[in-house]
Write a protein that holds these residues in place. Structure first.
Motif, PDB file in Angstrom:
ATOM      1  N   ILE A   1     -40.501 -27.660 -44.549  1.00 50.83           N
ATOM      2  CA  ILE A   1     -40.781 -27.215 -43.173  1.00 50.83           C
ATOM      3  C   ILE A   1     -41.164 -25.736 -43.156  1.00 50.83           C
ATOM      4  CG2 ILE A   1     -39.699 -26.810 -40.907  1.00 50.83           C
ATOM      5  CD1 ILE A   1     -38.175 -29.467 -41.350  1.00 50.83           C
ATOM      6  N   ASP A   2     -40.492 -24.949 -43.983  1.00 50.32           N
ATOM      7  CA  ASP A   2     -40.806 -23.513 -44.027  1.00 50.32           C
ATOM      8  C   ASP A   2     -42.276 -23.277 -44.389  1.00 50.32           C
ATOM      9  OD1 ASP A   2     -40.070 -20.786 -43.896  1.00 50.32           O
ATOM     10  OD2 ASP A   2     -40.040 -20.700 -46.083  1.00 50.32           O
ATOM     11  N   ASP A   3     -42.791 -24.042 -45.356  1.00 49.89           N
ATOM     12  CA  ASP A   3     -44.203 -23.883 -45.763  1.00 49.89           C
ATOM     13  C   ASP A   3     -45.126 -24.264 -44.621  1.00 49.89           C
ATOM     14  OD1 ASP A   3     -43.414 -23.152 -48.302  1.00 49.89           O
ATOM     15  OD2 ASP A   3     -43.360 -25.230 -49.008  1.00 49.89           O
ATOM     16  N   LEU A   4     -44.816 -25.380 -43.965  1.00 52.27           N
ATOM     17  CA  LEU A   4     -45.672 -25.850 -42.861  1.00 52.27           C
ATOM     18  C   LEU A   4     -45.735 -24.815 -41.742  1.00 52.27           C
ATOM     19  CD1 LEU A   4     -44.505 -29.569 -42.590  1.00 52.27           C
ATOM     20  CD2 LEU A   4     -46.683 -28.731 -43.494  1.00 52.27           C
ATOM     21  N   LEU A   5     -44.558 -24.252 -41.391  1.00 52.89           N
ATOM     22  CA  LEU A   5     -44.534 -23.307 -40.271  1.00 52.89           C
ATOM     23  C   LEU A   5     -45.180 -21.981 -40.660  1.00 52.89           C
ATOM     24  CD1 LEU A   5     -41.018 -24.055 -38.721  1.00 52.89           C
ATOM     25  CD2 LEU A   5     -43.246 -24.946 -38.020  1.00 52.89           C
ATOM     26  N   ASN A   6     -45.014 -21.577 -41.927  1.00 55.31           N
ATOM     27  CA  ASN A   6     -45.633 -20.325 -42.366  1.00 55.31           C
ATOM     28  C   ASN A   6     -47.150 -20.438 -42.459  1.00 55.31           C
ATOM     29  OD1 ASN A   6     -43.504 -18.587 -42.488  1.00 55.31           O
ATOM     30  ND2 ASN A   6     -42.930 -19.196 -44.558  1.00 55.31           N
ATOM     31  N   ASP A   7     -47.615 -21.602 -42.902  1.00 53.80           N
ATOM     32  CA  ASP A   7     -49.054 -21.864 -42.963  1.00 53.80           C
ATOM     33  C   ASP A   7     -49.685 -21.732 -41.587  1.00 53.80           C
ATOM     34  OD1 ASP A   7     -49.489 -22.239 -45.521  1.00 53.80           O
ATOM     35  OD2 ASP A   7     -49.854 -24.417 -45.471  1.00 53.80           O
ATOM     36  N   ASN A   8     -48.906 -22.202 -40.607  1.00 53.14           N
ATOM     37  CA  ASN A   8     -49.319 -22.136 -39.198  1.00 53.14           C
ATOM     38  C   ASN A   8     -50.680 -22.791 -38.945  1.00 53.14           C
ATOM     39  OD1 ASN A   8     -48.644 -21.559 -36.603  1.00 53.14           O
ATOM     40  ND2 ASN A   8     -49.336 -19.419 -36.662  1.00 53.14           N
ATOM     41  N   LYS A   9     -50.931 -23.909 -39.638  1.00 55.99           N
ATOM     42  CA  LYS A   9     -52.208 -24.603 -39.443  1.00 55.99           C
ATOM     43  C   LYS A   9     -51.930 -26.028 -38.991  1.00 55.99           C
ATOM     44  CE  LYS A   9     -54.942 -22.275 -42.974  1.00 55.99           C
ATOM     45  NZ  LYS A   9     -54.468 -22.150 -44.334  1.00 55.99           N
ATOM     46  N   THR A  10     -52.780 -26.551 -38.138  1.00 56.36           N
ATOM     47  CA  THR A  10     -52.615 -27.953 -37.740  1.00 56.36           C
ATOM     48  C   THR A  10     -53.078 -28.846 -38.893  1.00 56.36           C
ATOM     49  OG1 THR A  10     -54.811 -28.003 -36.787  1.00 56.36           O
ATOM     50  CG2 THR A  10     -53.029 -27.415 -35.307  1.00 56.36           C
ATOM     51  N   LYS A  11     -52.443 -30.016 -39.000  1.00 57.93           N
ATOM     52  CA  LYS A  11     -52.785 -30.916 -40.112  1.00 57.93           C
ATOM     53  C   LYS A  11     -52.578 -32.343 -39.648  1.00 57.93           C
ATOM     54  CE  LYS A  11     -51.531 -28.017 -44.054  1.00 57.93           C
ATOM     55  NZ  LYS A  11     -50.658 -26.952 -43.591  1.00 57.93           N
TER      56      LYS A  11
END
Ligand code: 4AD
Ligand code: MG
Length: 471
Positions: free
Chosen positions: A4-14
């Motif tokens: 989750i940390d990577d997803l939120l840091n990336d801050n990109k929709t997927k």
């Protein structure tokens, strides 16, 4: 698998991503907050409840483990940047809401200590243990960058490094243990052995060949002190340096502490922010006099950016004799004379009221310190130093070591330390002896300071204390 940390840091929709975690809350049959331990923020997952099987919906309970496949989109609501629209959810591990003890409400730390196997599911313990992990990595980074070598000293030992006699016995003898005259020749090691209280003596031996070394390992003390700062099993970091005098030693201790704390400030800002709020909230419930004047982050910054005050034991006694510690102008343990050991109330007065900064006290009376510390010319004091911290008291204890064989032998005789057991330690003074120094930092006390936790039992996964070795 993305955290989750990577997803939120990336801050990109997927589209169509897969996440795993535990359910923190499930609101309005629509919003599932999940966390996988990678960061403080929960991931909001929005579920189409009308098209979800009602039996499945009933299993989305706090504590359940889930797998979610869905689309990461810009959040429709406030409170988070991104959220997942759930396409598919499966329950990996159910959690009965009537039995699961960690409900989404504030639990007391005392209650959570009884549930030490589950308390890591709370936001608070998640943050503490992430910081603990990053701190220990920072410890290695600091020493490795300085060309200190990491050594592992024995956990089972025949010697009492500190001479305080607070050791746990290690034996395979069963029935004879209560007898007075135990024949240790019959024991596993053929001699009396204990769990180590410190790796220092062995570290000294290695410093005499590698130059600069450090240990970072578990140590054990059977002191019966049921306080918020003592554990029976704790981790200690012990650097030992050849060709270092006491001044070099104090400089290193200060630089070391500042270095690891500033790493935490830069690497753990979200966790620290959470613990800072928690700390401030706790302070409000304390009586005025016990309240800390600074917030947690402010306190860490203060330590990083200010010099530690250095003062001799003798000067600190003069201050303590003439001070007004509180309304009653009295310490519980009165300072009558030079030579007495400082109690934690005295240390805390010096740090929190008098100097209002970390303090290093050095040159202590020989009588109250261990046999291996270097004797000063006055023949009364030794080259010892303690680093004292606000709220914690002693965080570091160290010294320049006695490198002169004859002086060390005399000290051992005077203090009734067994020369036969430590023959090898004396050898270090026979062959190529050099001035050398080192210190020990109690890792849990450092974690306690960094996280602002009041009780040391809350900064180690499974604390060992008198009458308590559960889990
Ligand atoms: O001051 P201490 O007893 O020093 C030594 O053991 C030396 N051999 C160190 C050295 O010079 N290499 O312990 C060092 C530190 C203390 O300052 C404190 O931070 C921590 O270890 N400590 C404890 N932490 C938690 N629970 C306990 N029971 C502790 N006892 C000491
Ligand atoms: Mg000490």
């Amino acid at each position: 698998m993305k955290k989750i940390d990577d997803l939120l840091n990336d801050n990109k929709t997927k589209k169509n991503i897969e996440v795993y975690g535990w359910v923190k809350t499930f609101r309005g049959n629509r919003f599932i907050a999940i966390n996988d331990g990678s960061c403080i923020t929960n991931l909001q997952c929005v579920i189409d409840y009308e098209n979800t099987d009602s039996a499945l919906l009933k299993k989305i309970n706090t504590g359940a483990a889930v797998k979610i496949i869905g689309d990461l989109i810009v959040s429709q609501g406030s409170g988070q940047n991104l959220e997942i629209i759930v396409n598919e959810i499966s329950i990996i591990g159910e959690s009965d809401p009537d039995l699961y003890p960690i409900q989404p409400k504030k639990h007391s730390l005392e209650f959570l200590r009884e549930k030490a196997h589950l308390r890591i599911r709370t936001t608070t313990f998640n943050a503490i243990m992430r910081i603990r992990s990053i701190l220990s990595f920072a410890v290695h980074e600091f020493f490795q960058e300085k060309k200190f070598y990491y050594i592992n000293t024995p956990i089972i030992t025949g010697s009492d490094a500190e001479g305080a006699g607070e050791m746990f016995k290690v034996t395979t003898l069963s029935s004879d243990i209560s007898k007075k005259n135990i024949d240790y020749k019959k024991d596993f090691f053929g001699k009396e052995t204990h769990l180590t209280v410190s790796g220092q003596l062995e570290a000294e031996s290695y410093a005499m060949g590698l130059g600069n070394v450090y240990t970072f390992g578990p140590t054990f003390r059977a002191e019966n002190s049921n306080t918020t700062r003592h554990l029976a099993e704790f981790w200690m970091i012990e650097p030992e340096m050849a060709f270092y005098d006491l001044n070099d030693n104090m400089n290193l201790a200060e630089e070391f502490i500042k270095s690891v704390l500033s790493k935490i400030l830069s690497k753990c800002s979200e966790d620290l922010k959470f613990l800072d709020d928690r700390h401030n909230h706790e302070q409000k419930n304390k009586p005025m006099l016990e309240r800390s004047e600074m917030g947690l982050i402010e306190k860490i910054n203060f330590v990083v950016n200010n010099n530690f005050k250095r003062i001799t034991y003798t000067d600190s006694i003069d201050i303590l004799k003439n001070c007004k510690p509180n309304k009653k102008n009295k310490f519980k343990y009165k300072i009558n004379e030079w030579g007495v050991d400082l109690q934690s109330e005295h240390e805390r007065f010096l740090v929190e009221k008098h100097f209002k900064c970390p303090v290093i006290i050095y040159d202590y009376p020989a009588r109250i310190k261990a046999f291996y510390m270097r004797m000063n010319e006055d023949q009364k004091t030794v080259r010892a130093m303690d680093v004292l911290f606000p709220g914690i008291g002693e965080i570091v204890g160290g010294s320049q070591r006695e490198e002169r064989l004859n002086v060390l032998e005399k000290r051992m005789r005077d203090m009734k330390v067994d020369k036969n057991e430590l023959w090898w330690y004396l050898d270090l003074r026979r062959f190529g002896s050099v001035p050398h120094s080192g210190f020990g930092l109690g890792f849990e006390r450092l974690v306690q300071f960094t996280t602002g936790m009041g009780n040391i039992r809350d900064v180690i996964p499974f604390p060992r204390t008198p009458q308590n070795a559960s889990f």
